[in-house]
Scaffold this motif. Structure first.
Motif, PDB file in Angstrom:
ATOM      1  N   GLU A 102     -19.662 -21.547  -5.601  1.00  0.00           N
ATOM      2  CA  GLU A 102     -20.532 -20.383  -5.521  1.00  0.00           C
ATOM      3  C   GLU A 102     -21.415 -20.523  -4.266  1.00  0.00           C
ATOM      4  O   GLU A 102     -22.111 -21.517  -4.109  1.00  0.00           O
ATOM      5  CB  GLU A 102     -21.394 -20.268  -6.769  1.00  0.00           C
ATOM      6  N   SER A 104     -25.533 -28.299  -3.268  1.00  0.00           N
ATOM      7  CA  SER A 104     -25.569 -29.102  -4.498  1.00  0.00           C
ATOM      8  C   SER A 104     -24.770 -30.398  -4.313  1.00  0.00           C
ATOM      9  O   SER A 104     -23.727 -30.407  -3.645  1.00  0.00           O
ATOM     10  CB  SER A 104     -24.976 -28.306  -5.657  1.00  0.00           C
ATOM     11  N   THR A 126     -27.241 -21.176  -0.109  1.00  0.00           N
ATOM     12  CA  THR A 126     -27.190 -22.012  -1.329  1.00  0.00           C
ATOM     13  C   THR A 126     -25.733 -22.171  -1.735  1.00  0.00           C
ATOM     14  O   THR A 126     -25.012 -21.173  -1.880  1.00  0.00           O
ATOM     15  CB  THR A 126     -27.966 -21.362  -2.474  1.00  0.00           C
ATOM     16  N   THR A 127     -25.311 -23.432  -1.892  1.00  0.00           N
ATOM     17  CA  THR A 127     -23.916 -23.713  -2.270  1.00  0.00           C
ATOM     18  C   THR A 127     -23.922 -24.623  -3.499  1.00  0.00           C
ATOM     19  O   THR A 127     -24.615 -25.637  -3.518  1.00  0.00           O
ATOM     20  CB  THR A 127     -23.157 -24.399  -1.134  1.00  0.00           C
ATOM     21  N   SER A 128     -23.121 -24.239  -4.529  1.00  0.00           N
ATOM     22  CA  SER A 128     -23.063 -25.038  -5.768  1.00  0.00           C
ATOM     23  C   SER A 128     -21.660 -24.961  -6.357  1.00  0.00           C
ATOM     24  O   SER A 128     -20.840 -24.132  -5.949  1.00  0.00           O
ATOM     25  CB  SER A 128     -24.088 -24.548  -6.787  1.00  0.00           C
ATOM     26  N   ARG A 129     -21.428 -25.845  -7.325  1.00  0.00           N
ATOM     27  CA  ARG A 129     -20.130 -25.873  -8.004  1.00  0.00           C
ATOM     28  C   ARG A 129     -20.378 -25.749  -9.512  1.00  0.00           C
ATOM     29  O   ARG A 129     -21.133 -26.525 -10.077  1.00  0.00           O
ATOM     30  CB  ARG A 129     -19.401 -27.176  -7.710  1.00  0.00           C
ATOM     31  N   GLN A 130     -19.714 -24.767 -10.143  1.00  0.00           N
ATOM     32  CA  GLN A 130     -19.874 -24.552 -11.586  1.00  0.00           C
ATOM     33  C   GLN A 130     -18.541 -24.114 -12.161  1.00  0.00           C
ATOM     34  O   GLN A 130     -17.938 -23.142 -11.718  1.00  0.00           O
ATOM     35  CB  GLN A 130     -20.927 -23.472 -11.855  1.00  0.00           C
ATOM     36  N   ASP A 131     -18.099 -24.853 -13.214  1.00  0.00           N
ATOM     37  CA  ASP A 131     -16.895 -24.492 -13.976  1.00  0.00           C
ATOM     38  C   ASP A 131     -15.680 -24.248 -13.077  1.00  0.00           C
ATOM     39  O   ASP A 131     -14.959 -23.253 -13.196  1.00  0.00           O
ATOM     40  CB  ASP A 131     -17.156 -23.242 -14.821  1.00  0.00           C
ATOM     41  N   GLU A 159     -22.844 -31.804  -6.280  1.00  0.00           N
ATOM     42  CA  GLU A 159     -21.486 -31.696  -6.831  1.00  0.00           C
ATOM     43  C   GLU A 159     -20.474 -31.241  -5.782  1.00  0.00           C
ATOM     44  O   GLU A 159     -19.271 -31.461  -5.926  1.00  0.00           O
ATOM     45  CB  GLU A 159     -21.462 -30.712  -8.017  1.00  0.00           C
ATOM     46  N   GLN A 203     -15.564 -23.455  -9.981  1.00  0.00           N
ATOM     47  CA  GLN A 203     -15.774 -22.399  -8.993  1.00  0.00           C
ATOM     48  C   GLN A 203     -16.813 -22.872  -7.969  1.00  0.00           C
ATOM     49  O   GLN A 203     -17.793 -23.534  -8.319  1.00  0.00           O
ATOM     50  CB  GLN A 203     -16.297 -21.122  -9.682  1.00  0.00           C
ATOM     51  N   GLN A 255     -17.808 -16.182  -4.710  1.00  0.00           N
ATOM     52  CA  GLN A 255     -17.239 -17.157  -5.643  1.00  0.00           C
ATOM     53  C   GLN A 255     -15.742 -17.270  -5.383  1.00  0.00           C
ATOM     54  O   GLN A 255     -15.061 -16.256  -5.182  1.00  0.00           O
ATOM     55  CB  GLN A 255     -17.461 -16.734  -7.101  1.00  0.00           C
TER      56      GLN A 255
END
Length: 690
Positions: free
Chosen positions: A632, A584, A623-628, A586, A630, A687
């Motif tokens: 993931e 992602s 798959t790599t992402s950033r949410q809140d 982000e 964290q 996470q």
């Protein structure tokens, strides 16, 4: 034959569609034109349609429209049965409906039908029943927030109370209606209500207050002062106000008001309205001592008398004009003719009209001038008796209003007594409940005191036992804390040793075996053994890659995003299985310490290694992402999978790879979850906080 005639009539008037909306629009249009026979024909044709065999919103709206038309004509006897039938069908439809929006429409239609039922009962002089129904309409309109019906219903309630001679209640209902009409800016209805209130105050002989209230309607804005309807409304308001001023003995103000109304007259003004205005002008000028001008206005009114649709206005004019002819023009014969017409009308249609005794006295005076003393005396005696009947009628009406009000008060008293009785019963019941509660409270209190007394002897023993248990729990807590610290140190040592071992093996592979393989490769090239040379080249490349994987990378000047991108590209260069990655945007802004990036690198490296060695997968997905706050990471493969529960329950089967992943995620203060089934691949969900 009748149906054929109806169809022909409808065809001739342009009716070609037999839908509910068409029928309703046609009834409303013919009602406005005054073509009531066509209204009846349209309704008769509509109810014969197959679509109207069962109750529906459309059929009920049609019946409501027809009922409104009939009530407008004063045909309450014809409209009431239709209203009752519509009410029953509406209740049946209401019980069958579950749709919320349709139920809301039904309730609104029910409110309108209830109002029209009350209106029909009022027209039929069934006032006691009408007042109960209109109260129900007011309640329904209040709940549904239908301000238009609510204002009309309060106005109707005032009219019913007025007919019952409950004048105070009538005024209160009118004031409620006026308040709503003003909020809605329905100034047409507001003017009608003010006129009704003013007439009521005039009837109870509070003429000054009647005039004061009547003036209020002239403060309302006129939206279209040039339209004919607006002109007519203004003339009517001025005439009514002028009559109130006359009754309050403000004769000059009344004259000015009537003259102001006269200025609004033009050729399009209805003849009946001109007749009414000129009659009032003639009366006021005569009261002011200008009999000639009064006679002029009476003669103007006479030319429009036949255009008036109100026979009461015609009879009143006949009396006033006859009185003026007798006293101001010395025309007893003409006066006799007009006065006789007025008396005949009052005797046949309104024997309790206050104008009948006056007309009889005027005729008595005319007969006296004609030298008929006996007939004059008979007329005077009849006038006296009619005046007595009139007073008796007022007395009986007033008495009936007192009786009706007394009945209402008795009902209110019965309700009050019933409520009081219920309140007493409720208070008695509550007193019993409170007594029982007090007794139970005392019993519970005594039991509690006894229990406390019995438990006091156990407190000392339990206190010591509690102290011992607390010390034991404290020791256990210290032991768990020490074990946790030891586990943490062992984890750190294990990971450090693992990295040192990897570095040492990597160095040995790179500096020793790789160099020896290179030397052998060079010798084989010189001896022209091509195939063996290629195999050694592949072996040397594999050992070299393994050496690079075991060595500890340096991440001081590289971000997590770059590390993931470079690593996946490098894996794809090595061949099968291929890895597909999505990182992602982000993640680009994420800043991690080099130590954490290394942990992430080793976790993914270990996952890839396990997939290659055990899963026999064809594809891998990262798959790599950033949410809140964290990060993931989801790593998937399409390999053979395994039984997660069995591996988690048996730590010996989990292997070093899975334990290494657990330890490294623990170092990142994160969480992970493995999803896998035999034959369905594996998903690693990680996470950890940024």
């Amino acid at each position: 034959m009748k149906n054929i005639l109806l169809l022909i009539l409808l065809f001739c008037t342009g009716i070609t569609q037999a839908t509910s909306q068409d029928f309703i629009k046609q009834i409303e249009a013919f009602d406005e034109e005054g073509a009531y026979d066509k209204v009846d024909s349209v309704y008769s044709l509509a109810i014969q349609q197959d679509d109207w065999s069962h109750p529906s919103l459309q059929s009920l709206e049609l019946k409501l429209t027809y009922v409104i038309c009939l009530n407008g004509q004063g045909k309450s006897e014809q409209s009431y049965p239709i209203t009752v039938q519509a009410s029953k069908e509406l209740q049946q439809l209401k019980n069958q409906t579950t749709n919320r929006e349709e139920l809301k429409k039904i309730k609104k239609l029910e409110c309108k039908i209830t109002y029209e039922m009350a209106y029909g009962l009022w027209q039929g002089n069934n006032n006691q029943e009408a007042v109960e129904i209109v109260k129900k309409a007011i309640e329904q309109a209040s709940i549904l927030n239908m301000s238009d019906i609510l204002s009309e219903a309060y106005n109707l309630e005032g009219a019913i109370y007025r007919r019952l001679f409950m004048l105070d209640k009538a005024i209160n209902s009118y004031q409620q209606s006026l308040k709503i009409a003003e909020i809605r800016k329905d100034y047409r209805l507001a003017s009608i209500i003010i006129s009704n209130i003013s007439i009521l105050y005039n009837e109870i002989e509070e003429t000054e207050k009647a005039v004061q209230i009547s003036r209020k309607q002239f403060d309302y804005p006129v939206l279209d002062s040039l339209s004919m309807e607006s002109r007519i409304n203004r003339i009517v308001l001025l005439c009514n106000h002028g009559i109130l001023l006359t009754n309050a003995h403000h004769l000059e103000n009344a004259r000015d008001t009537f003259l102001l109304a006269e200025q609004s007259i033009n050729e399009q003004t209805p003849g009946g309205l001109k007749f009414y205005l000129y009659t009032q002008c003639g009366r006021i000028f005569r009261d002011l001592g200008s009999p000639k001008e009064g006679l002029q206005y009476y003669r103007k009114a006479l030319s429009y008398r036949e255009q008036s649709r109100n026979p009461h206005y015609q009879a009143n004019f006949n009396y006033l004009y006859g009185y003026a002819l007798l006293h101001d023009s010395n025309s007893p014969e003409q006066a006799y003719t007009y006065t006789t017409e007025a008396i005949n009308f009052y005797r046949q249609n309104d024997s309790l009209n206050i104008m009948l005794p006056k007309s009889l006295l005027l005729l008595s005076e005319i007969e006296a001038k004609k030298n008929n003393p006996l007939l004059s005396a008979q007329l005077a005696h009849e006038a006296y008796e009619k005046e007595l009947d009139l007073q008796k009628g007022k007395y009986h009406k007033r008495l009936a209003s007192f009786e009706a009000e007394l009945k209402m008060q008795e009902k209110d008293l019965e309700i009050s007594q019933l409520n009081e009785k219920r309140a007493i019963e409720k208070a008695t019941y509550q007193a019993r409940i409170y007594t029982i509660i007090i007794i139970l409270a005392i019993f519970i209190l005594m039991s509690a005191l006894l229990i406390i007394h019995m438990r006091k002897r156990r407190i000392a023993f339990r206190l010591k036992q509690t102290e011992l248990e607390f010390k034991i729990r404290e020791k256990e807590s210290q032991s768990r804390l020490l074990a946790s610290e030891m586990s943490k140190k062992m984890t750190e040592q294990y990971l450090k040793g693992l990295e040192d071992s990897n570095n040492r093996i990597s160095k040995e592979l790179h500096d020793g075996i790789c160099n020896e393989l290179l030397s052998i490769h060079m010798q084989i090239n010189q001896s022209e053994q091509k195939q063996l040379s290629e195999q050694l080249t592949q072996i040397r490349e594999n050992v070299r890659n393994l050496s690079h994987q075991l060595s500890t990378p340096q991440f001081e000047h590289i971000s997590l995003y770059d590390m993931l991108l470079l690593y996946t590209e490098k894996l794809n260069l090595l061949g099968s299985p291929q890895i597909s990655s999505y990182i992602s945007p982000e993640v680009k802004s994420v800043i991690l310490l080099p130590e954490k990036i290394l942990e992430v690198y080793r976790i993914i490296q270990e996952a890839v290694s396990n997939t290659i060695k055990h899963a026999h997968a064809q594809h891998m997905y990262l798959t790599t992402s950033r949410q809140d706050g964290q990060i993931e990471i989801i790593f998937e493969d399409d390999g053979i999978g395994f039984n997660v529960t069995q591996v988690e329950e048996n730590e010996l089967e989990s292997g070093l790879g899975l334990r290494s992943i657990k330890e490294r995620i623990h170092q990142l203060q994160g969480t992970f979850q493995i999803e896998s089934q035999p034959g369905k691949g594996t998903i690693l969900h990680i996470q950890f906080p940024v």
